[in-house]
Motif scaffolding. Structure first.
Motif, PDB file in Angstrom:
ATOM      1  N   MET A 137      58.436 127.760  -2.106  1.00  0.00           N
ATOM      2  CA  MET A 137      59.314 126.692  -2.602  1.00  0.00           C
ATOM      3  C   MET A 137      58.658 125.329  -2.398  1.00  0.00           C
ATOM      4  O   MET A 137      58.759 124.446  -3.253  1.00  0.00           O
ATOM      5  CB  MET A 137      60.669 126.734  -1.901  1.00  0.00           C
ATOM      6  CG  MET A 137      61.517 127.938  -2.264  1.00  0.00           C
ATOM      7  SD  MET A 137      62.049 127.941  -3.980  1.00  0.00           S
ATOM      8  CE  MET A 137      63.222 126.597  -3.937  1.00  0.00           C
ATOM      9  N   GLY A 138      57.980 125.160  -1.288  1.00  0.00           N
ATOM     10  CA  GLY A 138      57.269 123.913  -1.033  1.00  0.00           C
ATOM     11  C   GLY A 138      56.125 123.709  -2.007  1.00  0.00           C
ATOM     12  O   GLY A 138      55.918 122.599  -2.521  1.00  0.00           O
ATOM     13  N   ILE A 139      55.389 124.771  -2.286  1.00  0.00           N
ATOM     14  CA  ILE A 139      54.289 124.688  -3.254  1.00  0.00           C
ATOM     15  C   ILE A 139      54.845 124.334  -4.634  1.00  0.00           C
ATOM     16  O   ILE A 139      54.305 123.482  -5.334  1.00  0.00           O
ATOM     17  CB  ILE A 139      53.489 126.018  -3.313  1.00  0.00           C
ATOM     18  CG1 ILE A 139      52.857 126.320  -1.947  1.00  0.00           C
ATOM     19  CG2 ILE A 139      52.445 125.988  -4.432  1.00  0.00           C
ATOM     20  CD1 ILE A 139      51.865 125.295  -1.473  1.00  0.00           C
ATOM     21  N   GLY A 140      55.935 124.989  -5.010  1.00  0.00           N
ATOM     22  CA  GLY A 140      56.573 124.686  -6.295  1.00  0.00           C
ATOM     23  C   GLY A 140      57.004 123.231  -6.384  1.00  0.00           C
ATOM     24  O   GLY A 140      56.863 122.589  -7.425  1.00  0.00           O
ATOM     25  N   THR A 141      57.503 122.700  -5.294  1.00  0.00           N
ATOM     26  CA  THR A 141      57.915 121.295  -5.255  1.00  0.00           C
ATOM     27  C   THR A 141      56.720 120.376  -5.439  1.00  0.00           C
ATOM     28  O   THR A 141      56.783 119.400  -6.199  1.00  0.00           O
ATOM     29  CB  THR A 141      58.637 120.981  -3.924  1.00  0.00           C
ATOM     30  OG1 THR A 141      59.803 121.802  -3.857  1.00  0.00           O
ATOM     31  CG2 THR A 141      59.022 119.525  -3.827  1.00  0.00           C
ATOM     32  N   LEU A 142      55.616 120.670  -4.779  1.00  0.00           N
ATOM     33  CA  LEU A 142      54.407 119.863  -4.942  1.00  0.00           C
ATOM     34  C   LEU A 142      53.929 119.876  -6.392  1.00  0.00           C
ATOM     35  O   LEU A 142      53.548 118.833  -6.931  1.00  0.00           O
ATOM     36  CB  LEU A 142      53.300 120.361  -4.009  1.00  0.00           C
ATOM     37  CG  LEU A 142      53.528 120.160  -2.515  1.00  0.00           C
ATOM     38  CD1 LEU A 142      52.408 120.824  -1.716  1.00  0.00           C
ATOM     39  CD2 LEU A 142      53.648 118.692  -2.171  1.00  0.00           C
ATOM     40  N   VAL A 143      53.967 121.037  -7.024  1.00  0.00           N
ATOM     41  CA  VAL A 143      53.521 121.144  -8.420  1.00  0.00           C
ATOM     42  C   VAL A 143      54.458 120.355  -9.332  1.00  0.00           C
ATOM     43  O   VAL A 143      54.009 119.624 -10.225  1.00  0.00           O
ATOM     44  CB  VAL A 143      53.405 122.618  -8.854  1.00  0.00           C
ATOM     45  CG1 VAL A 143      53.173 122.731 -10.350  1.00  0.00           C
ATOM     46  CG2 VAL A 143      52.295 123.319  -8.071  1.00  0.00           C
TER      47      VAL A 143
END
Length: 116
Positions: free
Chosen positions: A64-70
């Motif tokens: 979820m954090g990676i998705g937010t960064l993207v």
């Protein structure tokens, strides 16, 4: 355990230098805590040419954090703003690499931010 609950919380501090905003992330960028970063950075995009996410004190992230960064990268790029990362931990660098998104970001180093 109040300490364990506190460790799961993400907080951010924003430092501005002209049209550059440095967002210092503290805690864990995980499911349930991503809105803190997402909302904080989206507020900065209209008036910033460059946003730097300082991950020095980011202890952990998940998908979820990676998705937010993207998503933040896409929002910034669409607005003509650069989104850069500084001070990635080994865990975060590895996760970004495994998910093939590390190459999206400009990683500006490990020793702080230079303002031009």
């Amino acid at each position: 355990m109040a300490h364990a609950a506190h460790a799961a919380v993400l907080t951010i501090d924003v430092e501005r230098h002209g049209d550059v905003a440095v967002v210092h992330c503290h805690g864990r960028l995980v499911a349930g805590a991503t809105d803190v970063l997402s909302n904080g950075v989206k507020e900065l995009i209209p008036e910033s040419k460059r946003i730097v996410l300082d991950l020095t004190d980011l202890k952990h992230t998940d998908s979820m954090g990676i998705g937010t960064l993207v998503r933040l990268y896409v929002s910034a790029k669409g607005a003509g703003c650069s989104l850069e990362l500084v001070n990635l931990s080994g865990q975060i660098r590895n996760l970004l690499g495994i998910t093939n998104v590390l190459s999206l970001f400009t990683v500006i180093g490990e020793n702080g931010v230079r303002f031009l």
